[in-house]
Design a protein around this motif. Structure first.
Motif: not given
Ligand code: MG
Ligand code: NAI
Length: 491
Positions: A23-24, A91, A178
């Protein structure tokens, strides 16, 4: 990198085979954590735990005891609000200022529905039959699947989970791929509050695999979903196969309608809050600004001035007004729609491109963008962009405002700006939407029902009646005298 497990039957566990995905952080575009990637077997285990909890301790607990646990949970949410907010900002890139307020506020949903848990009452029905005592019971549905999007994961979960728990259901949650981290951290508070194991479970992964497996599971009684209309439609179709209950909250193309008699400064702020707050990534975004022609130019001058001064940058910084777009596909989608609007002949009067100025750390920033000369039949006026892109449409009079406002497939919300009380009531009656705000925008509360007309969804969240979405009604007939009348005819 930080690593998050699934939450099943009261414990964090690895996915079968140890699968994970990244997750970015939308601010810099870099991966910051690994999330367990559930298999169909993991989904099975989670649903089995929820089913066992429903039949076990949770199912036999008094409603008052259930409510007390929820109130305790609310206190723990408040104690942990700051760290949950920080995780979420990392996040999903929403402003820390907004996220901090939101994580504190979501405690109120658990407190409100915790209080409601032991006030869910059946009725005694005065039937037309002699010698019959007839009463109703409101019973939980069973195991509820909750599928949430990335824009406000914990808040949109609270809208589902709080009434579902008050009603006595158990849950398996599938957050967005996400933004899974905050929901996984939140699970820990259930153990601390003293909830029995298995009442809440979280499985993480993608919509097409984990989400679809959950929706198709035979032991799921209901699916509560927030997200895009297309995913909602797929889920509704899949749920139909097993006649599962559904509630769907599916976004909108909400009009913010400003009449010439409005307080212009307040309406400008309302228009900004409607479309540029949260970078336009809210289901209730006021993405169509309907302006009465007589004030069009004056209003636009001030709107462009205020929107143009918005500070873009790090969502963790208290001075930032507009943060990044949350996901790479969403970023591309927003830029695509800006292109679509240009090709359709709309005039770009602000923004219209990626933001690369000071504070833009990564590559997911879009300038606050405003298009004028929009016709309501253009795609930019009909389709949900879910980004900081405003379509401005002029109107002549009240009649035309109503006609334009209602001429979309969606029907989530609308804003009306006027100083004429009669007009505000007429508009509230005529707008085909689930929420009407007069001289305000983007207000929600645990006390008030929220949901969509038309393609914006099915069912209502929040408010006292929302608990009904998680209950089924049983009618019980008891003979007060035995009868030996003709058994071959209806009683
Ligand atoms: Mg994320
Ligand atoms: P999405 O609707 O695809 O995803 C929402 C959730 O549903 C996620 O947890 C996803 O994993 C899950 N999901 C997707 N397909 C599924 C399926 N077939 N079965 C079960 N679960 C499934 O939303 P996405 O792709 O993240 O965003 C796309 C668009 O959706 C946005 O551009 C925006 O227009 C809209 N949207 C609307 C939201 C709202 O609040 N109404 C929130 C987020 C997105």
């Amino acid at each position: 990198m930080k690593r998050y497990g699934l939450y099943i039957d009261g414990a964090y566990v690895e996915a079968e085979g140890g699968r994970t995905f990244e997750t970015a952080n939308p601010y810099d575009g870099k991966a910051w954590a690994l999330i367990a990637h559930a298999t169909a077997g993991d989904v099975d285990r989670a649903v089995a735990a929820a089913k066992a909890a429903r039949r076990g301790e949770w199912g036999t607990m008094t409603a008052s005891a259930r409510g007390k646990l929820m109130v305790r949970l609310a206190e723990l949410i408040e104690e942990n609000a700051a760290s949950l907010a920080e995780t979420e900002v990392r996040d999903n890139g929403k402003l820390l200022a907004e996220m901090s307020a939101q994580t504190r506020y979501l405690a109120e949903w658990y407190r409100y529905y915790g209080g409601l848990a032991d006030k869910i009452e059946g009725t005694v029905i005065p039937t037309d039959k002699k010698s019959i005592f007839n009463f109703t019971r409101l019973e939980p549905l069973g195991v509820v699947a909750m599928i949430t999007p990335w824009n406000s994961p914990l808040l949109l979960l609270a809208w589902k989970l709080a009434p579902a728990l008050a009603a006595g259901n158990t849950a398996v949650i599938k957050p967005s791929e996400f933004t899974s981290a905050s929901t996984l951290e939140f699970m820990d508070l259930f153990g601390k509050a003293g909830f029995p194991k298995g009442v809440v479970n979280t499985v993480t992964g993608f919509g097409a695999d984990v989400g679809a497996a959950l929706v198709a599971h035979k032991d799921i009684a209901k699916i509560a979903f927030t997200g895009s209309d297309l995913s909602g439609q797929k889920i509704y179709e899949a749920a139909a196969r097993d006649l599962k209950h559904v509630s769907l909250e599916l976004g909108g193309k909400s009009p913010n309608i400003v009449f010439e008699d409005a307080d212009i400064e307040a309406a400008v702020m309302g228009a900004i809050s409607g479309i540029f707050a949260a970078s336009g990534q809210t289901c209730i975004a006021g993405s169509r600004l309907l302006l009465q022609r007589s004030i069009h130019d004056r209003f636009m001058k001030r709107l462009v001035e205020v929107a143009g001064a918005a500070r873009i940058g790090d969502p963790m910084s208290p001075d930032t007004n507009v943060g990044p777009v949350t996901t790479p596909p969403q970023y591309r989608k927003v830029l695509d729609y800006i292109e679509v609007a240009r090709n359709e002949g709309a005039t770009c009067v602000l923004g219209g491109k990626p933001y690369t100025g000071p504070g833009a750390n990564g590559t997911q920033f879009v300038e606050p963008t405003i298009f004028t000369d929009v016709r309501n039949d253009m795609r930019i006026a009909q389709e949900e962009v879910f980004g900081p892109v405003l379509a401005v449409i002029p109107f002549e009079d009240e009649e035309e405002a109503v006609q334009i406002a209602n001429d979309v497939d969606f029907g989530l919300a609308a804003g009306v700006w006027t100083s004429d009380i009669g007009r505000s009531i007429r508009m509230a009656e005529r707008l085909e939407v689930g929420t009407v705000w007069v001289n305000t925008y983007r207000a929600v509360s645990y006390t008030s029902p929220f949901g969509g007309y038309k393609r914006s969804g099915i069912g209502r969240e929040s408010g006292i009646d929302a608990v009904r979405e998680y209950l089924q009604l049983k009618s019980v007939w008891i003979a007060t005298e035995t009868s030996t009348s003709n058994p071959f005819v209806i009683r």
